[in-house]
Motif scaffolding. Structure first.
Motif, PDB file in Angstrom:
ATOM      1  N   HIS A 237       0.530  12.719   4.086  1.00 17.82           N
ATOM      2  CA  HIS A 237      -0.737  12.203   3.970  1.00 17.82           C
ATOM      3  C   HIS A 237      -0.873  11.341   4.891  1.00 17.82           C
ATOM      4  O   HIS A 237      -0.204  10.226   6.162  1.00 17.82           O
ATOM      5  CB  HIS A 237      -0.160  10.891   3.258  1.00 17.82           C
TER       6      HIS A 237
ATOM      7  N   LYS B  36       3.887   5.601  -6.002  1.00 14.47           N
ATOM      8  CA  LYS B  36       3.890   5.246  -6.778  1.00 14.47           C
ATOM      9  C   LYS B  36       2.653   6.555  -7.946  1.00 14.47           C
ATOM     10  O   LYS B  36       2.739   7.363  -8.256  1.00 14.47           O
ATOM     11  CB  LYS B  36       3.443   4.353  -7.875  1.00 14.47           C
ATOM     12  N   SER B  37       1.662   6.890  -6.898  1.00 16.01           N
ATOM     13  CA  SER B  37       0.369   7.465  -7.614  1.00 16.01           C
ATOM     14  C   SER B  37       0.547   9.043  -7.015  1.00 16.01           C
ATOM     15  O   SER B  37      -0.213   9.802  -7.764  1.00 16.01           O
ATOM     16  CB  SER B  37      -0.528   7.138  -6.889  1.00 16.01           C
ATOM     17  N   ARG B  38       1.480   9.493  -5.754  1.00 20.86           N
ATOM     18  CA  ARG B  38       1.798  10.800  -5.289  1.00 20.86           C
ATOM     19  C   ARG B  38       2.576  11.248  -5.515  1.00 20.86           C
ATOM     20  O   ARG B  38       3.007  12.751  -5.627  1.00 20.86           O
ATOM     21  CB  ARG B  38       1.299  10.834  -3.671  1.00 20.86           C
TER      22      ARG B  38
ATOM     23  N   ARG C 114       0.751  -1.199   0.082  1.00 18.12           N
ATOM     24  CA  ARG C 114       0.264  -0.311   0.332  1.00 18.12           C
ATOM     25  C   ARG C 114       0.675   1.187   0.120  1.00 18.12           C
ATOM     26  O   ARG C 114       0.777   2.011  -0.683  1.00 18.12           O
ATOM     27  CB  ARG C 114      -0.936  -0.584   1.342  1.00 18.12           C
TER      28      ARG C 114
ATOM     29  N   GLU D 221       2.334   1.794  -2.969  1.00 21.62           N
ATOM     30  CA  GLU D 221       1.160   2.426  -4.202  1.00 21.62           C
ATOM     31  C   GLU D 221       0.612   3.622  -4.345  1.00 21.62           C
ATOM     32  O   GLU D 221       1.129   4.657  -5.335  1.00 21.62           O
ATOM     33  CB  GLU D 221      -0.146   1.238  -3.488  1.00 21.62           C
ATOM     34  N   LEU D 222       0.855   4.030  -3.034  1.00 20.69           N
ATOM     35  CA  LEU D 222       0.632   4.911  -2.406  1.00 20.69           C
ATOM     36  C   LEU D 222       2.141   6.082  -3.596  1.00 20.69           C
ATOM     37  O   LEU D 222       2.170   7.390  -3.859  1.00 20.69           O
ATOM     38  CB  LEU D 222       1.052   6.025  -1.216  1.00 20.69           C
TER      39      LEU D 222
ATOM     40  N   LYS E 100       4.865  14.531  -0.785  1.00 27.40           N
ATOM     41  CA  LYS E 100       3.586  14.400  -1.113  1.00 27.40           C
ATOM     42  C   LYS E 100       3.283  13.055  -0.538  1.00 27.40           C
ATOM     43  O   LYS E 100       1.440  13.188  -0.808  1.00 27.40           O
ATOM     44  CB  LYS E 100       3.270  14.468  -2.660  1.00 27.40           C
ATOM     45  N   VAL E 101       3.450  12.561   0.072  1.00 30.81           N
ATOM     46  CA  VAL E 101       3.019  11.128   0.408  1.00 30.81           C
ATOM     47  C   VAL E 101       3.816  11.524   2.275  1.00 30.81           C
ATOM     48  O   VAL E 101       2.268  11.170   2.955  1.00 30.81           O
ATOM     49  CB  VAL E 101       4.536   9.884  -0.115  1.00 30.81           C
TER      50      VAL E 101
END
Length: 182
Positions: free
Chosen positions: A41, A12-14, A6, A9-10, A37-38
């Protein structure tokens, strides 16, 4: 989904962006990993705290931290997770330069002579930021027990940190990028 999967994934996406970037190391890159950016969060910082706990719980150490700014949320996540497990640790960060006022110390937080310390950093290219943190910790008599980073860009950090117990949570390949660019 597993915590590691997870968090990956964060990232990669953020955090991953493509373009023309100059890194803190001075190297040019066609991609950039903006971990901030991660790291700010809620879900990601909880996952990171768990992964830092898992990657260091086997050690007997007193403090965790590294060079500002990336290490600040990482150390906070780790000390919180260790506290939840019933183990109190000190968090700290190393200033790039000592303040010109107050205590004028480079290390903020409580690290004592002979303390076993884990150095953390978000993204490593050459490892220079970790070397700065190591030197500051050693200057006050601390002992580096392990180094943990979130992402190793596979561009020299491991070689630069030879002789230390260096454990990246991910490498750039985990993010689907080959070293040197897409």
């Amino acid at each position: 989904m597993a915590d590691r999967d997870r968090l990956l994934e964060l990232f990669k996406s953020r955090a991953v962006a493509f373009g023309d970037f100059t890194l803190a190391s001075g190297k040019k890159s066609s991609y950039y990993i903006n971990s901030k950016k991660v790291l700010f969060h809620g879900e990601a910082i909880a996952l990171l705290g768990e992964l830092l706990f898992e990657s260091t719980k086997d050690l007997s150490f007193q403090a965790i931290g590294g060079l500002e700014i990336g290490a600040i949320p990482m150390a906070t996540a780790a000390v919180l997770r260790f506290q939840q497990a019933g183990r109190t640790l000190e968090g700290f960060f190393v200033r790039k330069q000592a303040k010109g006022h107050g205590s004028q110390e480079r290390i903020e937080g409580l690290v004592r002579r002979d303390d076993q310390v884990v150095i953390v950093d978000d993204v490593l290219t050459t490892g220079e930021s970790v070397v700065q943190a190591i030197e500051a910790v050693q200057a006050i008599g601390g002992v580096v027990a392990r180094i943990v980073c979130i992402v190793d860009r596979l561009q020299g950090a491991r070689e630069r940190l030879a002789g230390y117990d260096f454990r990246p949570l991910f490498t750039i390949r985990d993010l689907g990028i080959e070293p040197g660019g897409p």
